[in-house]
Design a protein around this motif. Structure first.
Motif, PDB file in Angstrom:
ATOM      1  N   LYS A   2       0.618  -1.066   0.344  1.00  0.00           N
ATOM      2  CA  LYS A   2      -0.162  -0.237  -0.002  1.00  0.00           C
ATOM      3  C   LYS A   2       1.371   1.284   0.406  1.00  0.00           C
ATOM      4  O   LYS A   2       1.464   1.328   0.723  1.00  0.00           O
ATOM      5  CB  LYS A   2      -0.895  -0.105   1.112  1.00  0.00           C
ATOM      6  N   VAL A   3       0.664   2.230  -0.746  1.00  0.00           N
ATOM      7  CA  VAL A   3       1.131   3.084  -0.423  1.00  0.00           C
ATOM      8  C   VAL A   3       0.582   4.992  -0.604  1.00  0.00           C
ATOM      9  O   VAL A   3      -0.563   4.876  -1.479  1.00  0.00           O
ATOM     10  CB  VAL A   3       2.332   3.745  -2.521  1.00  0.00           C
ATOM     11  N   ALA A   4       0.603   5.487  -0.382  1.00  0.00           N
ATOM     12  CA  ALA A   4       0.020   6.898   0.275  1.00  0.00           C
ATOM     13  C   ALA A   4       1.197   7.786  -0.724  1.00  0.00           C
ATOM     14  O   ALA A   4       2.227   8.287  -0.767  1.00  0.00           O
ATOM     15  CB  ALA A   4      -0.019   7.415   1.396  1.00  0.00           C
ATOM     16  N   LEU A   5       0.341   8.128  -1.974  1.00  0.00           N
ATOM     17  CA  LEU A   5       1.118   8.872  -3.180  1.00  0.00           C
ATOM     18  C   LEU A   5       0.663  10.723  -2.885  1.00  0.00           C
ATOM     19  O   LEU A   5      -0.406  10.971  -3.388  1.00  0.00           O
ATOM     20  CB  LEU A   5       0.196   8.741  -4.254  1.00  0.00           C
ATOM     21  N   ILE A  71      -3.645   9.320  11.351  1.00  0.00           N
ATOM     22  CA  ILE A  71      -2.785   7.500  11.788  1.00  0.00           C
ATOM     23  C   ILE A  71      -3.592   6.792  11.528  1.00  0.00           C
ATOM     24  O   ILE A  71      -2.291   5.986  11.259  1.00  0.00           O
ATOM     25  CB  ILE A  71      -3.342   8.385  13.319  1.00  0.00           C
ATOM     26  N   SER A  72      -4.630   6.394  11.172  1.00  0.00           N
ATOM     27  CA  SER A  72      -4.795   4.924  10.497  1.00  0.00           C
ATOM     28  C   SER A  72      -4.014   4.872   8.791  1.00  0.00           C
ATOM     29  O   SER A  72      -3.455   3.766   9.265  1.00  0.00           O
ATOM     30  CB  SER A  72      -6.539   4.879  10.695  1.00  0.00           C
ATOM     31  N   LEU A  73      -3.861   5.275   8.204  1.00  0.00           N
ATOM     32  CA  LEU A  73      -3.818   5.756   7.305  1.00  0.00           C
ATOM     33  C   LEU A  73      -1.574   5.208   7.463  1.00  0.00           C
ATOM     34  O   LEU A  73      -1.498   4.132   7.030  1.00  0.00           O
ATOM     35  CB  LEU A  73      -4.014   7.051   6.314  1.00  0.00           C
ATOM     36  N   ILE A  77       0.228   1.858   5.702  1.00  0.00           N
ATOM     37  CA  ILE A  77       1.113   2.679   3.927  1.00  0.00           C
ATOM     38  C   ILE A  77       2.465   1.444   4.345  1.00  0.00           C
ATOM     39  O   ILE A  77       3.197   1.102   5.829  1.00  0.00           O
ATOM     40  CB  ILE A  77       1.067   3.848   3.986  1.00  0.00           C
ATOM     41  N   ASP A  78       2.831   0.615   3.331  1.00  0.00           N
ATOM     42  CA  ASP A  78       4.088   0.424   3.110  1.00  0.00           C
ATOM     43  C   ASP A  78       5.040   1.820   2.692  1.00  0.00           C
ATOM     44  O   ASP A  78       6.718   0.895   2.544  1.00  0.00           O
ATOM     45  CB  ASP A  78       4.335  -0.771   2.497  1.00  0.00           C
ATOM     46  N   LEU A  79       4.513   2.449   2.479  1.00  0.00           N
ATOM     47  CA  LEU A  79       5.790   3.886   1.565  1.00  0.00           C
ATOM     48  C   LEU A  79       4.624   4.440   1.250  1.00  0.00           C
ATOM     49  O   LEU A  79       4.165   4.800   1.199  1.00  0.00           O
ATOM     50  CB  LEU A  79       6.150   3.635   0.453  1.00  0.00           C
ATOM     51  N   LEU A  80       5.239   6.220   1.817  1.00  0.00           N
ATOM     52  CA  LEU A  80       4.404   7.542   1.009  1.00  0.00           C
ATOM     53  C   LEU A  80       5.853   7.777   0.462  1.00  0.00           C
ATOM     54  O   LEU A  80       6.667   8.030   0.245  1.00  0.00           O
ATOM     55  CB  LEU A  80       4.569   8.618   2.586  1.00  0.00           C
ATOM     56  N   PRO A 110       5.180   5.724  10.531  1.00  0.00           N
ATOM     57  CA  PRO A 110       7.006   4.778  10.421  1.00  0.00           C
ATOM     58  C   PRO A 110       7.393   3.895   9.325  1.00  0.00           C
ATOM     59  O   PRO A 110       8.365   3.898   8.031  1.00  0.00           O
ATOM     60  CB  PRO A 110       6.390   3.759  10.870  1.00  0.00           C
ATOM     61  N   ALA A 111       6.634   4.649   8.301  1.00  0.00           N
ATOM     62  CA  ALA A 111       6.668   3.991   6.373  1.00  0.00           C
ATOM     63  C   ALA A 111       8.759   4.498   5.840  1.00  0.00           C
ATOM     64  O   ALA A 111       8.447   5.592   5.710  1.00  0.00           O
ATOM     65  CB  ALA A 111       5.745   4.226   5.915  1.00  0.00           C
ATOM     66  N   PRO A 112       8.847   3.847   4.999  1.00  0.00           N
ATOM     67  CA  PRO A 112      10.063   4.412   4.333  1.00  0.00           C
ATOM     68  C   PRO A 112       8.930   6.140   3.851  1.00  0.00           C
ATOM     69  O   PRO A 112       8.158   5.660   2.850  1.00  0.00           O
ATOM     70  CB  PRO A 112      10.628   3.262   3.777  1.00  0.00           C
ATOM     71  N   VAL A 113      10.203   6.754   3.264  1.00  0.00           N
ATOM     72  CA  VAL A 113       9.626   7.995   2.429  1.00  0.00           C
ATOM     73  C   VAL A 113      11.199   8.606   0.951  1.00  0.00           C
ATOM     74  O   VAL A 113      11.353   8.205   0.903  1.00  0.00           O
ATOM     75  CB  VAL A 113       9.521   8.973   3.399  1.00  0.00           C
TER      76      VAL A 113
END
Ligand code: CTP
Length: 398
Positions: A2-5, A71-73, A77-80, A110-113
């Motif tokens: 899951k990616v937040a773009l 917060i839940s998102l 996620i695995d990456l921002l 806490p995901a990688p950015v």
């Protein structure tokens, strides 16, 4: 996956649609987060229609976000990925300002950015932006640097968003456990060299080899074929890495020159002797009355030779200094024709430690500082920047 773009407001914002589509094709679930100004450039409806899911727009308008909370998102996620990233969002991320959904998400995940900046060339060069980029690199975030080219404002320069394919590769690389060195050959040197005075005595230095071994291990983990040319150290060989064990500067030089032609990236972390005994004795030297003088001769500077003979390889050198750290390091960067130099201050007994503070100097003039970071994290940052140097060179090629 899951990616937040995160999409911020600049003319390149429309390219994030291709990034979103590419990620979806690769099987990723994508949650788009638009800043208010991004929504001025591309209508949220465009993303919603193409992705089939609602876009997060603004923290303070819950009716737009339905049941999504930052917060839940942030936790799911695995990456921002921030594509494109404006000077404004870089400033907010660097300084911890959380005044909208995207900047709040950044602080709470806490995901990688991964950050792909795009802006006017003057802005990209501005000392404030340079400082923010350095801060963010120092946190271990992944950057896909802008490319040179014609900008929307009508001038040529650095600042254009990197090619979408390159951004997708990097995002998928980070998501897939960073197999972004697949297909590349990486040559690493590590440890001290040992120069014999006689069969009993030698000249060497305090290098533990930990930095070079960490680079070899990190490069292997990211899919590279790795050869580690190591002086005598007491570390175990990293799994999956081809080892070439040497003792002297001459042996190291011979091994490196043999391997160099088939190599894509060279990281010369070894502390190579600059001088060796001019006439090593075949038998043990016996003591006599009074002082004894040892005559030394210069060894070949392996790295300088690589700099002269390189054909497309990315060269990373180290500069261990006690005085004028950055000036001396910059001298080595240009003098030895390197792509990167990793400068560390060795005046305070850093040998053998698991953490270090280093300054990584790039050809672009930018310096990335990593303070008291584990050597594994420094190794990953060196490889990120080496890949970036390779890409930028590719982008410059006709
Ligand atoms: N190096 C090398 N061959 C040598 C000496 C150094 O390849 N004979 C490489 C090291 O592996 C390192 C870089 O050069 O990546 C810098 O080494 P350093 O000893 O810090 O600097 P020198 O260039 O030798 O200069 P000086 O000793 O004057 O600082």
């Amino acid at each position: 996956m899951k990616v937040a773009l995160g999409v911020t407001g600049c003319i390149a914002a429309y390219k994030s649609i291709e990034v979103m589509r590419g990620l979806q094709k690769a099987g990723a679930e994508v949650q788009v987060v638009l800043t208010r100004s991004a929504a001025e450039f591309v209508a949220p409806l465009t993303y919603e229609a193409l992705s089939g899911r609602s876009v997060i727009l603004d923290m303070f308008r819950p009716e737009l976000n339905r049941d999504i909370r930052h917060i839940s998102l942030a936790q799911s996620i695995d990456l921002l990925a921030v594509v494109p990233a404006t000077a404004n969002i870089l400033g907010k991320m660097a300084h911890g300002i959380a005044d909208d959904f995207l900047s709040t998400l950044y602080l709470s995940t806490p995901a990688p950015v991964l950050i792909a900046p795009a802006m006017n060339a003057e802005m990209w060069r501005h000392p404030a932006v340079r400082a923010n980029v350095e801060t963010l690199r120092g946190r271990g975030h992944h950057f896909v640097d802008p490319e040179p080219g014609m900008l929307a404002c009508g001038i040529e320069g650095d600042g254009r968003l990197a090619a979408v394919d390159g951004i997708l590769d990097r995002i998928l690389g980070v998501l897939g456990g960073e197999r972004d060195l697949e297909g590349l050959r990486v040559l690493v040197t590590a440890g001290p060299t040992v120069e014999d005075i006689d069969p009993v005595r030698f000249i060497s230095n305090r290098s533990s080899g930990k930095m070079g071994y960490a680079v070899a291990q990190a490069a292997h983990a990211r899919g590279a074929g790795v050869t580690l040319v190591s002086g005598p150290v007491s570390l175990p060989a990293p799994a999956g890495v081809e080892m070439v064990r040497v003792r002297s500067a001459a042996e190291m030089g011979e091994a490196v020159m043999r391997l160099f032609p088939g190599t894509d990236i060279v990281v010369k972390a070894a502390a190579v002797a600059d001088y060796r005994p001019a006439e090593p004795a075949a038998g043990k030297i016996k003591k006599g009355e009074g002082a004894k003088t040892l005559s030394l001769e210069r060894t070949d500077d392996i790295l300088a030779r690589l700099g002269r003979e390189k054909k497309g390889q990315v060269l990373v050198g180290f500069a261990a200094e006690t005085d004028n750290l950055l000036d001396n390091a910059r001298g080595k960067l240009t003098g030895k024709n390197l792509d990167l130099v990793v400068a560390n201050d060795v005046s305070r007994g850093v040998f053998g430690e698991d953490e270090a503070t280093v300054h990584i100097l790039r050809r672009t003039g930018e310096t990335v500082t990593l303070r008291q970071r584990p050597k594994g994290a420094i190794a990953r940052a060196i490889l990120d920047l080496a890949l970036e140097a390779r890409r930028t060179r590719g982008a410059e090629a006709p």
